[in-house]
Design an enzyme around this catalytic site. Structure first.
Site, mmCIF file in Angstrom:
data_model
loop_
_atom_site.group_PDB
_atom_site.id
_atom_site.type_symbol
_atom_site.label_atom_id
_atom_site.label_comp_id
_atom_site.label_asym_id
_atom_site.label_seq_id
_atom_site.Cartn_x
_atom_site.Cartn_y
_atom_site.Cartn_z
ATOM 1 N N LEU A 57 0.892 -1.150 0.000
ATOM 2 C CA LEU A 57 0.000 0.000 0.000
ATOM 3 C C LEU A 57 0.932 1.202 0.000
ATOM 4 O O LEU A 57 1.832 1.295 0.843
ATOM 5 C CB LEU A 57 -0.893 -0.019 1.243
ATOM 6 C CG LEU A 57 -2.106 0.910 1.294
ATOM 7 C CD1 LEU A 57 -3.032 0.667 0.115
ATOM 8 C CD2 LEU A 57 -2.872 0.701 2.605
ATOM 9 N N ASP A 58 0.769 2.102 -0.961
ATOM 10 C CA ASP A 58 1.689 3.223 -1.111
ATOM 11 C C ASP A 58 1.943 3.944 0.205
ATOM 12 O O ASP A 58 1.055 4.026 1.060
ATOM 13 C CB ASP A 58 1.130 4.244 -2.106
ATOM 14 C CG ASP A 58 1.038 3.696 -3.522
ATOM 15 O OD1 ASP A 58 1.757 2.731 -3.811
ATOM 16 O OD2 ASP A 58 0.252 4.242 -4.321
ATOM 17 N N LYS A 59 3.131 4.512 0.327
ATOM 18 C CA LYS A 59 3.483 5.278 1.527
ATOM 19 C C LYS A 59 2.484 6.389 1.788
ATOM 20 O O LYS A 59 2.117 6.664 2.933
ATOM 21 C CB LYS A 59 4.893 5.869 1.378
ATOM 22 C CG LYS A 59 5.384 6.610 2.622
ATOM 23 C CD LYS A 59 6.829 7.071 2.464
ATOM 24 C CE LYS A 59 7.315 7.771 3.734
ATOM 25 N NZ LYS A 59 8.739 8.179 3.647
#
Length: 241
Positions: free
Chosen positions: A108-110
């Site tokens: 999950l993207d930063k």
């Protein structure tokens, strides 16, 4: 998640076999020398090291450590990175700080938040991550300008990004600037890129569901165990493909 991030977790094959309760390290070395041990189907050699998600077999029979399965649902805050690398001070494993070694299933993207699953077992990781399986993931997305019916229609049909066209998806508008989207792919920054194609910028992106596992009221930065009922349904869905 690649092996580069897990290099520190490689262990000697004979230790793995011993820890699994299969045999002593000495006996493991003897079996390896006799050519009876394979790693991912390839004949093993003395001194080989293995990673957590590799398949070890003796005479064709798979062995694994006798560890209780851990499968948790975590509400990832924005700014936490889905990596096991200790070189990243914001890595997800240190943030959760569990006394057992666990690994995120996918990413999950930063800059994104919401639901991510973590486990200590590799057997379901590939099934969940395999893009061909069309497993659903649901997100709530907030964008920088008013959503139009044209935007929704074109997003649902498929968007050309990353040298491909995204699969058809489902969108439900829940506000002037907010919508829910269900996708069945995991392309790099997929939803952000889809929106950018139509000159929309994502302000907030929160994942609320992975297959049958819901984020629900789980507080940001906390986790819970996946229930037996949820896990049974997850396995059923994985077998459907």
């Amino acid at each position: 998640m690649g092996k580069d991030n897990l290099a520190e977790d490689a262990i000697r094959l004979n230790k793995y076999m011993s820890d699994a309760g299969f045999c002593s390290r000495r006996e493991a070395d003897r079996l390896i020398e006799q050519g009876k041990v394979t790693i991912d189907g390839q004949k093993a050699a003395l001194g080989d090291k293995i990673f957590w998600n590799q398949i070890i077999a003796v005479n064709g029979r798979e062995i694994e450590r006798e560890e209780k399965r851990i499968l948790i649902a975590f509400h990832k805050p924005r700014g936490i990175v889905c990596t096991t690398s200790k070189n990243d001070p914001d890595n997800i494993v240190d943030y959760i700080h569990m006394d057992k070694r666990i690994y995120p299933i996918g990413r999950l993207d930063k800059d994104s938040e919401g639901l991510i699953l973590l486990t200590n077992k590799g057997d379901i990781v590939d099934d969940i991550l395999r893009g061909s399986n069309h497993h659903e993931k649901e997100y709530v997305v907030t964008v920088n300008k008013k959503i139009t019916s044209d935007f929704v229609r074109k997003m649902e049909q498929g968007v050309p990004i990353l040298d491909t066209v995204t699969r058809p998806c489902k969108i439900e508008v829940i506000g002037d600037y907010q919508f829910k989207i269900v996708i069945t792919q995991g392309l790099n920054r997929q939803i952000r890129r889809m929106c950018e194609y139509f000159e929309y910028r994502v302000i907030r992106l929160r994942r609320v569901r992975i297959m049958n596992i819901l984020l629900g009221n789980l507080k940001e930065g906390t986790y819970r165990g996946v229930t037996d009922k949820e896990f049974s349904e997850l396995k059923r869905l994985l077998k459907k493909r």
